[in-house]
Design a protein around this motif. Structure first.
Motif, PDB file in Angstrom:
ATOM      1  N   ASP A 143       0.825  -1.218   0.000  1.00 49.08           N
ATOM      2  CA  ASP A 143       0.000   0.000   0.000  1.00 49.08           C
ATOM      3  C   ASP A 143       0.856   1.262   0.000  1.00 49.08           C
ATOM      4  N   LYS A 144       2.026   1.172   0.626  1.00 50.83           N
ATOM      5  CA  LYS A 144       2.937   2.323   0.713  1.00 50.83           C
ATOM      6  C   LYS A 144       3.937   2.359  -0.439  1.00 50.83           C
ATOM      7  N   ASP A 145       3.712   1.500  -1.443  1.00 52.53           N
ATOM      8  CA  ASP A 145       4.616   1.399  -2.596  1.00 52.53           C
ATOM      9  C   ASP A 145       6.034   1.024  -2.185  1.00 52.53           C
ATOM     10  N   MET A 146       6.131   0.253  -1.117  1.00 52.85           N
ATOM     11  CA  MET A 146       7.427  -0.248  -0.682  1.00 52.85           C
ATOM     12  C   MET A 146       7.756  -1.545  -1.419  1.00 52.85           C
ATOM     13  N   ALA A 147       9.045  -1.878  -1.461  1.00 49.84           N
ATOM     14  CA  ALA A 147       9.501  -3.116  -2.106  1.00 49.84           C
ATOM     15  C   ALA A 147       9.302  -4.269  -1.131  1.00 49.84           C
ATOM     16  N   ALA A 148       8.042  -4.673  -0.948  1.00 51.93           N
ATOM     17  CA  ALA A 148       7.691  -5.655   0.067  1.00 51.93           C
ATOM     18  C   ALA A 148       8.406  -6.990  -0.125  1.00 51.93           C
ATOM     19  N   ASN A 149       8.482  -7.451  -1.366  1.00 52.57           N
ATOM     20  CA  ASN A 149       9.144  -8.732  -1.615  1.00 52.57           C
ATOM     21  C   ASN A 149      10.624  -8.687  -1.258  1.00 52.57           C
ATOM     22  N   GLU A 150      11.264  -7.555  -1.531  1.00 50.68           N
ATOM     23  CA  GLU A 150      12.680  -7.411  -1.192  1.00 50.68           C
ATOM     24  C   GLU A 150      12.880  -7.389   0.321  1.00 50.68           C
ATOM     25  N   VAL A 151      11.981  -6.692   1.022  1.00 46.70           N
ATOM     26  CA  VAL A 151      12.071  -6.637   2.483  1.00 46.70           C
ATOM     27  C   VAL A 151      11.992  -8.045   3.064  1.00 46.70           C
ATOM     28  N   LEU A 152      11.015  -8.822   2.599  1.00 44.75           N
ATOM     29  CA  LEU A 152      10.861 -10.179   3.130  1.00 44.75           C
ATOM     30  C   LEU A 152      12.016 -11.091   2.712  1.00 44.75           C
ATOM     31  N   LYS A 153      12.540 -10.867   1.514  1.00 51.91           N
ATOM     32  CA  LYS A 153      13.692 -11.646   1.066  1.00 51.91           C
ATOM     33  C   LYS A 153      14.890 -11.409   1.985  1.00 51.91           C
ATOM     34  N   HIS A 154      15.132 -10.141   2.321  1.00 54.10           N
ATOM     35  CA  HIS A 154      16.262  -9.812   3.196  1.00 54.10           C
ATOM     36  C   HIS A 154      16.037 -10.320   4.619  1.00 54.10           C
ATOM     37  N   MET A 155      14.801 -10.246   5.100  1.00 56.33           N
ATOM     38  CA  MET A 155      14.513 -10.757   6.441  1.00 56.33           C
ATOM     39  C   MET A 155      14.781 -12.254   6.509  1.00 56.33           C
ATOM     40  N   LEU A 156      14.376 -12.955   5.477  1.00 58.21           N
ATOM     41  CA  LEU A 156      14.605 -14.397   5.441  1.00 58.21           C
ATOM     42  C   LEU A 156      16.090 -14.718   5.401  1.00 58.21           C
ATOM     43  N   ALA A 157      16.850 -13.934   4.643  1.00 58.65           N
ATOM     44  CA  ALA A 157      18.293 -14.152   4.566  1.00 58.65           C
ATOM     45  C   ALA A 157      18.956 -13.919   5.923  1.00 58.65           C
ATOM     46  N   ILE A 158      18.536 -12.866   6.616  1.00 59.78           N
ATOM     47  CA  ILE A 158      19.085 -12.589   7.947  1.00 59.78           C
ATOM     48  C   ILE A 158      18.785 -13.745   8.896  1.00 59.78           C
ATOM     49  N   ARG A 159      17.547 -14.232   8.822  1.00 59.75           N
ATOM     50  CA  ARG A 159      17.171 -15.345   9.702  1.00 59.75           C
ATOM     51  C   ARG A 159      18.011 -16.578   9.406  1.00 59.75           C
ATOM     52  N   ASN A 160      18.155 -16.912   8.145  1.00 62.59           N
ATOM     53  CA  ASN A 160      18.845 -18.139   7.766  1.00 62.59           C
ATOM     54  C   ASN A 160      20.340 -18.087   8.022  1.00 62.59           C
ATOM     55  N   GLN A 161      20.892 -16.880   8.068  1.00 65.48           N
ATOM     56  CA  GLN A 161      22.332 -16.741   8.255  1.00 65.48           C
ATOM     57  C   GLN A 161      22.717 -16.463   9.704  1.00 65.48           C
ATOM     58  N   SER A 162      21.717 -16.338  10.578  1.00 63.86           N
ATOM     59  CA  SER A 162      22.004 -16.075  11.991  1.00 63.86           C
ATOM     60  C   SER A 162      22.150 -17.394  12.737  1.00 63.86           C
ATOM     61  N   LEU A 163      23.247 -17.555  13.433  1.00 67.60           N
ATOM     62  CA  LEU A 163      23.503 -18.791  14.156  1.00 67.60           C
ATOM     63  C   LEU A 163      22.512 -18.967  15.302  1.00 67.60           C
ATOM     64  N   ASN A 164      22.012 -20.192  15.452  1.00 70.40           N
ATOM     65  CA  ASN A 164      21.112 -20.542  16.552  1.00 70.40           C
ATOM     66  C   ASN A 164      19.877 -19.642  16.615  1.00 70.40           C
ATOM     67  N   ASN A 165      19.444 -19.180  15.460  1.00 73.84           N
ATOM     68  CA  ASN A 165      18.290 -18.291  15.435  1.00 73.84           C
ATOM     69  C   ASN A 165      17.002 -19.104  15.329  1.00 73.84           C
ATOM     70  N   THR A 166      16.044 -18.801  16.184  1.00 73.31           N
ATOM     71  CA  THR A 166      14.770 -19.522  16.170  1.00 73.31           C
ATOM     72  C   THR A 166      13.594 -18.589  15.910  1.00 73.31           C
ATOM     73  N   THR A 167      13.855 -17.339  15.572  1.00 73.62           N
ATOM     74  CA  THR A 167      12.773 -16.387  15.311  1.00 73.62           C
ATOM     75  C   THR A 167      12.066 -16.746  14.011  1.00 73.62           C
ATOM     76  N   GLU A 168      10.751 -16.935  14.085  1.00 74.61           N
ATOM     77  CA  GLU A 168       9.969 -17.239  12.897  1.00 74.61           C
ATOM     78  C   GLU A 168       9.410 -15.947  12.295  1.00 74.61           C
ATOM     79  N   ILE A 169       9.441 -15.865  10.966  1.00 74.25           N
ATOM     80  CA  ILE A 169       8.873 -14.713  10.267  1.00 74.25           C
ATOM     81  C   ILE A 169       7.409 -15.027   9.989  1.00 74.25           C
TER      82      ILE A 169
END
Length: 221
Positions: A143-169
């Protein structure tokens, strides 16, 4: 895949939770208002029991009011949810003042969701604090014309690359079943959806047509 029903309307709970598609239920003050509820007077013990009786394993509810009261509210909500036999999850908005209360809330040993995320940098907060969930608002980003797919892509990458991370998106603010499908193919597996999107997910016209043909074939013999 973990799906949550995003509504405070208990009629929708009764209709959709018994399908067993949903791990739990998420709510907030806006959803409560749409369901005719005044958030400060909600009986969370009763709500948690209704959710648990229907088969929900988790109930997510959001803190409100002055930030200095968040800890007390969370403690009460945890007690009521645990007594009902489900996992209570406290939703905390990603404001600085709210974030400063998370340390004390974590001492209560309950589950935490950081809500109203709009930027991938907020995933850094979630992983650093080791919270259980973070909820990016996908539809509102669009709705805000933000790059929503890119934001979620980067969040997923951060999660997957963080050691012992259990935070679910927990992807929120979804408008169509197609959005769920697209994000699932990108690696996301946790979504909260409104009842109308749940109905869309449950129905396919081609499938309905095929079943009618099966039934018609039976009647011919």
């Amino acid at each position: 895949m973990k799906l949550f029903l995003d509504t405070a309307n208990t009629s929708d709970w009764e209709d959709l939770i018994p399908t067993r598609l949903f791990h739990g239920i998420t709510t907030n003050p806006i959803l409560a208002g749409k369901s005719g509820l005044y958030y400060p007077t909600i009986n969370w013990g009763e709500m948690a029991r209704r959710a648990a009786d229907l088969g929900a394993l988790e109930l997510h509810a959001q803190v409100y009011g002055p930030e200095e009261r968040y800890v007390d509210w969370a403690e009460t909500f945890y007690e009521l949810g645990n007594s009902a036999g489900l996992r209570p999850v406290v939703k905390i908005p990603l404001t600085e003042g709210a974030i400063r209360n998370i340390g004390e809330i974590k001492k209560l040993n309950g589950a935490i969701l950081l809500t109203a995320a709009f930027d991938a940098k907020q995933m850094l907060i979630a992983t650093a604090l080791k919270v259980d969930y973070i909820a990016p608002y996908f539809g509102r980003m669009l709705d805000k014309d933000m790059a929503a797919n890119e934001v979620l892509k980067h969040m997923l990458a951060i999660r997957n690359q963080s050691l012992n991370n259990t935070t679910e998106i927990l992807v929120a603010s979804l408008r169509t079943a197609e959005q769920i499908f697209t994000l699932a193919t990108q690696g996301h597996n946790c979504f909260t959806i409104a009842p109308k999107v749940a109905i869309e997910l449950l129905h396919d016209e081609n499938t309905i047509s095929a079943v009618k043909e099966f039934e018609a074939a039976i009647r011919r013999y």
